[in-house]
Design an enzyme around this catalytic site. Structure first.
Site, short mmCIF file in Angstrom:
data_model
loop_
_atom_site.label_atom_id
_atom_site.label_comp_id
_atom_site.label_asym_id
_atom_site.label_seq_id
_atom_site.Cartn_x
_atom_site.Cartn_y
_atom_site.Cartn_z
N GLY A 164 0.78 -1.24 0.00
CA GLY A 164 0.00 0.00 0.00
C GLY A 164 0.81 1.29 0.00
N TRP B 90 2.39 2.90 -2.49
CA TRP B 90 2.02 3.82 -3.59
C TRP B 90 0.64 4.42 -3.32
CZ3 TRP B 90 3.57 2.91 -9.35
CH2 TRP B 90 4.97 2.79 -9.43
N ASP C 8 -4.51 -6.03 -5.65
CA ASP C 8 -3.31 -6.89 -5.58
C ASP C 8 -3.75 -8.33 -5.33
OD1 ASP C 8 -0.08 -6.08 -5.00
OD2 ASP C 8 -0.67 -8.13 -4.54
N ASP D 123 -6.62 -10.85 -8.95
CA ASP D 123 -5.65 -10.89 -10.04
C ASP D 123 -6.16 -9.96 -11.16
OD1 ASP D 123 -4.18 -11.58 -12.31
OD2 ASP D 123 -3.99 -13.67 -11.67
N ASP E 279 2.86 -1.02 -10.26
CA ASP E 279 4.17 -1.44 -9.76
C ASP E 279 4.22 -2.97 -9.77
OD1 ASP E 279 6.70 -0.90 -8.70
OD2 ASP E 279 6.00 -0.84 -6.62
N LYS F 197 5.68 -0.21 -14.16
CA LYS F 197 7.00 -0.86 -14.03
C LYS F 197 7.18 -1.96 -15.08
CE LYS F 197 8.06 -3.50 -10.33
NZ LYS F 197 8.34 -3.46 -8.88
C1 LIG Z 1 6.62 -4.40 -5.75
S1 LIG Z 1 5.06 -4.95 -5.19
C2 LIG Z 1 4.11 -3.47 -5.14
C3 LIG Z 1 4.49 -2.50 -4.03
C4 LIG Z 1 3.52 -1.36 -3.93
N1 LIG Z 1 3.66 -0.46 -5.07
C5 LIG Z 1 3.73 -0.54 -2.68
O1 LIG Z 1 4.25 0.57 -2.76
O2 LIG Z 1 3.34 -1.00 -1.60
C6 LIG Z 1 4.42 -5.79 -6.59
C7 LIG Z 1 3.04 -6.38 -6.38
O3 LIG Z 1 2.50 -6.79 -7.64
C8 LIG Z 1 1.53 -7.76 -7.32
N2 LIG Z 1 1.08 -8.48 -8.53
C9 LIG Z 1 1.83 -9.21 -9.39
N3 LIG Z 1 1.05 -9.75 -10.35
C10 LIG Z 1 -0.22 -9.33 -10.11
C11 LIG Z 1 -1.48 -9.56 -10.73
N4 LIG Z 1 -1.57 -10.35 -11.82
N5 LIG Z 1 -2.59 -9.00 -10.21
C12 LIG Z 1 -2.50 -8.24 -9.08
N6 LIG Z 1 -1.33 -7.97 -8.45
C13 LIG Z 1 -0.21 -8.51 -8.93
C14 LIG Z 1 2.26 -8.65 -6.31
O4 LIG Z 1 1.36 -9.43 -5.56
C15 LIG Z 1 3.02 -7.60 -5.47
O5 LIG Z 1 2.34 -7.32 -4.27
#
Ligand SMILES: C[S@@+](CC[C@H](N)C(=O)[O-])C[C@H]1O[C@@H](n2cnc3c(N)ncnc32)[C@H](O)[C@@H]1O
Length: 194
Positions: free
Chosen positions: A50, A52, A70, A88, A110, A150
């Site tokens: 959370g 961002w 997420d 998802d 992200d 990203k």
């Molecule tokens: C680097 S973290 C994000 C950090 C977030 N921006 C923060 O500041 O707290 C990347 C996230 O992408 C999520 N993610 C990856 N593939 C996903 C998908 N298909 N659907 C939803 N979330 C996904 C992962 O579960 C992970 O929590």
């Protein structure tokens, strides 16, 4: 003993009450490009834990909205302007749920795949996620809206960059200082949906 940037951002995040050091990446992107504005509706893809969302909420203020989604649950931000969704983003029902709050002024992603250590496979999965983010932007981003997303660096992202130029007025790749030096991640910043 000297501190690495990783340590600096980690401790800075703790001190300022951010859930993740990645919060500073969005802040640095925001300082340079001014994507988020007061009153905006923002969609945050891959939002857990959370960080961002916390940054976005600061910029949109009490007339804006930040919808975060997420695979992992996002602990409530206890903010009326925030909506936390578990799921998802590739799932059609989740996309329908996100559509309820559309159109968005900005979409930030992200999202990272679970890395396997196999560079080509990880790059391909990251590319799929960034393409998914821009696919969602096709449907849910308002005209003139912006995207931050990203992606892991690879030769293919230059092709995507060319395609995105047809859809957005300005497209850049930006690696914020808060990204770890050894990381291959970079961010698409696409401004002004045509
Ligand atoms: C680097 S973290 C994000 C950090 C977030 N921006 C923060 O500041 O707290 C990347 C996230 O992408 C999520 N993610 C990856 N593939 C996903 C998908 N298909 N659907 C939803 N979330 C996904 C992962 O579960 C992970 O929590």
């Amino acid at each position: 003993m000297s501190f690495t940037p990783k340590d600096n951002y980690f401790y800075k995040a703790k001190k300022q009450g951010y859930r993740a050091r990645s919060a500073f990446k969005l802040q640095l992107i925001q300082e340079k490009y001014e994507i988020l504005k007061e009153g905006d509706r923002v969609l945050d893809l891959g939002a857990a834990p959370g960080g961002w969302m916390q940054v976005a909420l600061e910029y949109v203020g009490n007339k804006g909205k930040v919808v975060g989604v997420d695979l992992q649950p996002i602990e409530s931000l206890n903010n009326k302007q925030a909506i936390e969704i578990v799921g998802d983003v590739t799932d059609f029902d989740i996309q329908k749920a996100l559509m309820e709050y559309a159109p968005y002024n900005a979409i930030v992603s992200d999202m990272s795949p679970k890395t396997s250590g196999m560079k080509l496979a990880d790059q391909a999965r990251s590319l799929e996620l960034v393409e998914m983010a821009f696919g969602i932007a096709d449907e849910m981003l308002e005209k003139s809206g912006s995207v931050v997303a990203k992606v892991f660096e690879s030769p293919e992202i230059q092709m995507l960059r060319k395609d995105l130029h047809k859809k957005f007025q300005r497209v850049e790749l930006f690696k914020p200082k808060a990204s770890r030096k050894e990381s291959f991640e970079t961010y698409f910043v696409a401004i002004g949906k045509r």
